[in-house]
Design an enzyme around this catalytic site. Structure first.
Site, short mmCIF file in Angstrom:
data_model
loop_
_atom_site.label_atom_id
_atom_site.label_comp_id
_atom_site.label_asym_id
_atom_site.label_seq_id
_atom_site.Cartn_x
_atom_site.Cartn_y
_atom_site.Cartn_z
CB SER A 10 47.50 -65.86 -130.81
OG SER A 10 47.76 -67.23 -130.63
NE ARG A 11 44.48 -69.55 -128.59
CZ ARG A 11 44.57 -70.78 -128.12
NH1 ARG A 11 44.05 -71.08 -126.95
NH2 ARG A 11 45.16 -71.74 -128.82
CE1 TYR A 154 52.81 -79.28 -122.38
CE2 TYR A 154 53.05 -79.85 -120.07
CZ TYR A 154 52.90 -78.89 -121.06
OH TYR A 154 52.85 -77.57 -120.71
CB ALA A 156 58.82 -87.07 -123.52
CB ALA A 157 57.55 -82.31 -125.47
CB ILE A 187 49.61 -70.70 -115.84
CG1 ILE A 187 51.02 -71.00 -115.27
CG2 ILE A 187 49.42 -69.21 -116.13
CD1 ILE A 187 51.36 -70.36 -113.95
N1 LIG Z 1 48.83 -73.06 -118.72
C1 LIG Z 1 49.60 -73.79 -117.97
O1 LIG Z 1 49.19 -74.20 -116.87
C2 LIG Z 1 51.00 -74.16 -118.39
C3 LIG Z 1 51.81 -74.80 -117.46
C4 LIG Z 1 53.10 -75.14 -117.81
C5 LIG Z 1 53.58 -74.84 -119.06
N2 LIG Z 1 52.77 -74.23 -119.98
C6 LIG Z 1 53.34 -73.97 -121.29
O2 LIG Z 1 53.23 -72.59 -121.58
C7 LIG Z 1 53.10 -72.41 -122.99
C8 LIG Z 1 51.86 -71.56 -123.27
O3 LIG Z 1 50.74 -72.24 -122.73
P1 LIG Z 1 49.32 -71.55 -122.56
O4 LIG Z 1 48.73 -72.10 -121.32
O5 LIG Z 1 49.42 -70.11 -122.77
O6 LIG Z 1 48.57 -72.26 -123.80
P2 LIG Z 1 47.30 -71.80 -124.66
O7 LIG Z 1 46.48 -70.82 -123.91
O8 LIG Z 1 46.69 -73.08 -125.11
O9 LIG Z 1 47.97 -71.04 -125.91
C9 LIG Z 1 48.82 -71.76 -126.74
C10 LIG Z 1 49.47 -70.82 -127.71
O10 LIG Z 1 50.39 -71.55 -128.51
C11 LIG Z 1 50.06 -71.37 -129.87
N3 LIG Z 1 50.41 -72.59 -130.62
C12 LIG Z 1 50.02 -73.86 -130.37
N4 LIG Z 1 50.55 -74.69 -131.28
C13 LIG Z 1 51.29 -73.92 -132.12
C14 LIG Z 1 52.08 -74.19 -133.26
N5 LIG Z 1 52.22 -75.43 -133.73
N6 LIG Z 1 52.68 -73.15 -133.89
C15 LIG Z 1 52.55 -71.88 -133.43
N7 LIG Z 1 51.83 -71.58 -132.35
C16 LIG Z 1 51.20 -72.58 -131.70
C17 LIG Z 1 48.59 -71.06 -129.90
O11 LIG Z 1 48.26 -70.39 -131.11
P3 LIG Z 1 46.73 -70.31 -131.67
O12 LIG Z 1 46.07 -69.22 -130.88
O13 LIG Z 1 46.89 -69.95 -133.11
O14 LIG Z 1 46.11 -71.64 -131.44
C18 LIG Z 1 48.48 -70.17 -128.65
O15 LIG Z 1 48.94 -68.87 -128.92
C19 LIG Z 1 53.04 -73.80 -123.60
O16 LIG Z 1 54.31 -74.17 -124.06
C20 LIG Z 1 52.64 -74.67 -122.43
O17 LIG Z 1 53.09 -75.98 -122.60
C21 LIG Z 1 51.48 -73.88 -119.67
#
Ligand SMILES: NC(=O)c1ccc[n+]([C@@H]2O[C@H](COP(=O)([O-])OP(=O)(O)OC[C@H]3O[C@@H](n4cnc5c(N)ncnc54)[C@H](OP(=O)(O)O)[C@@H]3O)[C@@H](O)[C@H]2O)c1
Length: 243
Positions: A10-11, A154, A156-157, A187
Site C-alpha cells: 500500500s505504501r 528490528y 533480530a527480525a 530510504i
Molecule cells: N524506509 C527505509 O529506510 C527502510 C530501510 C530498510 C528496510 N526497510 C524495510 O522495507 C520494508 C518497507 O518499508 P517502508 O519504508 O516502505 O515502510 P512504510 O512506508 O512504513 O510501509 C509499510 C508497509 O507495510 C505494510 N504493513 C505493515 N505491517 C503489516 C502487516 N502486519 N501486514 C501487512 N502489511 C503490513 C503497511 O501497510 P498499511 O499501509 O496498511 O499500514 C505498508 O504498506 C519494510 O520491511 C522495512 O523494514 C525500510
C-alpha cells in the site's frame, strides 16, 4: 493468470515495487496491506493506470490464521492463478534501547517481518515447487546485516530473515526458484519521515537518502528471468553506508 504478491504494497517501498512490476506487465499484482485501505486503493489505481491488472488483499501478515484464510479464499476463487513472485516487504519498527524494550515491541516486529515471511511464503511454496519456477524476495535492512543500536528487535527480525533466505534458497534452487534478500539503508518513506536527512546524510557516502523507486528497480531485476543464477544473496542498497 500469473501473479506477483507484494506484502505491504500500500505504501512506501512496497508500493514502488507494485508499480515497477506493473510497468513490466508480466504479472497480475496482488497488493497486500494491513490497515491503510485508502493507500492500497491508490496503489491499485496507479497499477491500473500503467495498463496492468491487480487486486487488493487485506490481511495482517503477522497473523497466521488470517493470512491462511485470506489466501485460501483467494486461491479457491482463482484456481487457475499462479503466484510466481513473492515480495515479502511488510515490516514495522518499534525502536528503543533494549534495556527499556517491552515484550510487545519485540514480538510485533519479529512477528511482522519474520513470521510474515513464513506465513505468506509457506502458503505458496508447494505450488511454486510444482510450477518449477519462482522468485522470492525478502525485504531486510542494513540493520539486519550490520546491527543498529536502538533496533535490537528490528535487527533480530531482519537478521533472522537473512538466515531464512539463505537456507530456503538452497532447498528450492533445483526447481528454478530463487530466494534473495534486499537490504536497504535509509530510504525516503513514511518509516523514515521523522528522520532528519540533512543531519544523517553526512554518514552516507552518497550524501542522501535513497528513493523507494531505486529499491523497486533492484527488486524488479531479482524478480525477473534475468536474475536466474542469483540466489541466497543479500543485496545491499544503501548509498555506501555499509558493505
Ligand atoms: N524506509 C527505509 O529506510 C527502510 C530501510 C530498510 C528496510 N526497510 C524495510 O522495507 C520494508 C518497507 O518499508 P517502508 O519504508 O516502505 O515502510 P512504510 O512506508 O512504513 O510501509 C509499510 C508497509 O507495510 C505494510 N504493513 C505493515 N505491517 C503489516 C502487516 N502486519 N501486514 C501487512 N502489511 C503490513 C503497511 O501497510 P498499511 O499501509 O496498511 O499500514 C505498508 O504498506 C519494510 O520491511 C522495512 O523494514 C525500510
Amino acid at each position: 493468470m500469473k501473479c506477483a504478491i507484494v506484502t505491504g504494497g500500500s505504501r512506501g517501498i512496497g508500493r514502488a515495487v507494485c508499480l515497477k512490476l506493473a510497468e513490466e506487465k508480466n504479472y497480475h499484482i496482488l497488493i497486500n496491506y494491513a490497515s491503510n485501505e485508502a493507500a492500497a486503493k491508490e496503489t491499485l489505481a496507479k497499477v491500473q493506470e500503467l495498463g496492468a491488472t491487480g487486486e487488493i488483499l487485506k490481511f495482517d501478515v503477522a497473523n497466521a490464521e488470517e493470512t491462511q484464510n485470506v489466501l485460501t479464499t483467494w486461491q479457491d476463487n482463482n484456481p487457475e492463478a499462479l503466484v510466481e513472485v513473492i515480495v515479502n516487504n511488510a515490516g514495522i519498527t518499534r525502536d528503543g534501547l533494549f534495556m527499556w524494550m517491552k515484550n510487545e515491541d519485540w514480538t510485533s516486529v519479529i512477528n511482522t517481518s519474520l513470521n510474515g515471511f513464513f506465513n505468506v511464503t509457506n502458503f505458496f511454496i508447494q505450488k511454486l515447487l510444482r510450477n518449477k519456477y519462482g522468485r522470492i524476495i525478502n525485504m531486510v535492512s542494513v540493520s539486519g546485516v550490520k546491527g543498529t543500536a536502538g533496533q535490537t528487535n528490528y535487527s533480530a527480525a531482519k537478521g533472522a530473515l537473512v538466515g531464512a533466505t539463505k537456507a530456503l534458497a538452497q532447498e528450492v534452487a533445483k526447481r528454478n526458484i530463487t530466494v534473495n534478500a534486499v537490504a536497504p539503508g535509509f530510504i525516503k518513506t513514511d518509516m523514515t519521515q521523522d528522520f532528519n536527512e540533512e543531519e544523517l546524510k553526512a554518514m552516507i557516502p552518497a550524501n542522501r537518502f535513497g528513493e523507494a523507486e531505486e529499491v523497486a528497480d533492484l527488486v524488479a531485476f531479482l524478480a525477473s528471468r534475468k536474475a536466474s543464477y542469483i540466489t541466497g544473496e543479500v543485496v545491499n542498497i544503501n548509498g555506501g553506508i555499509y558493505s
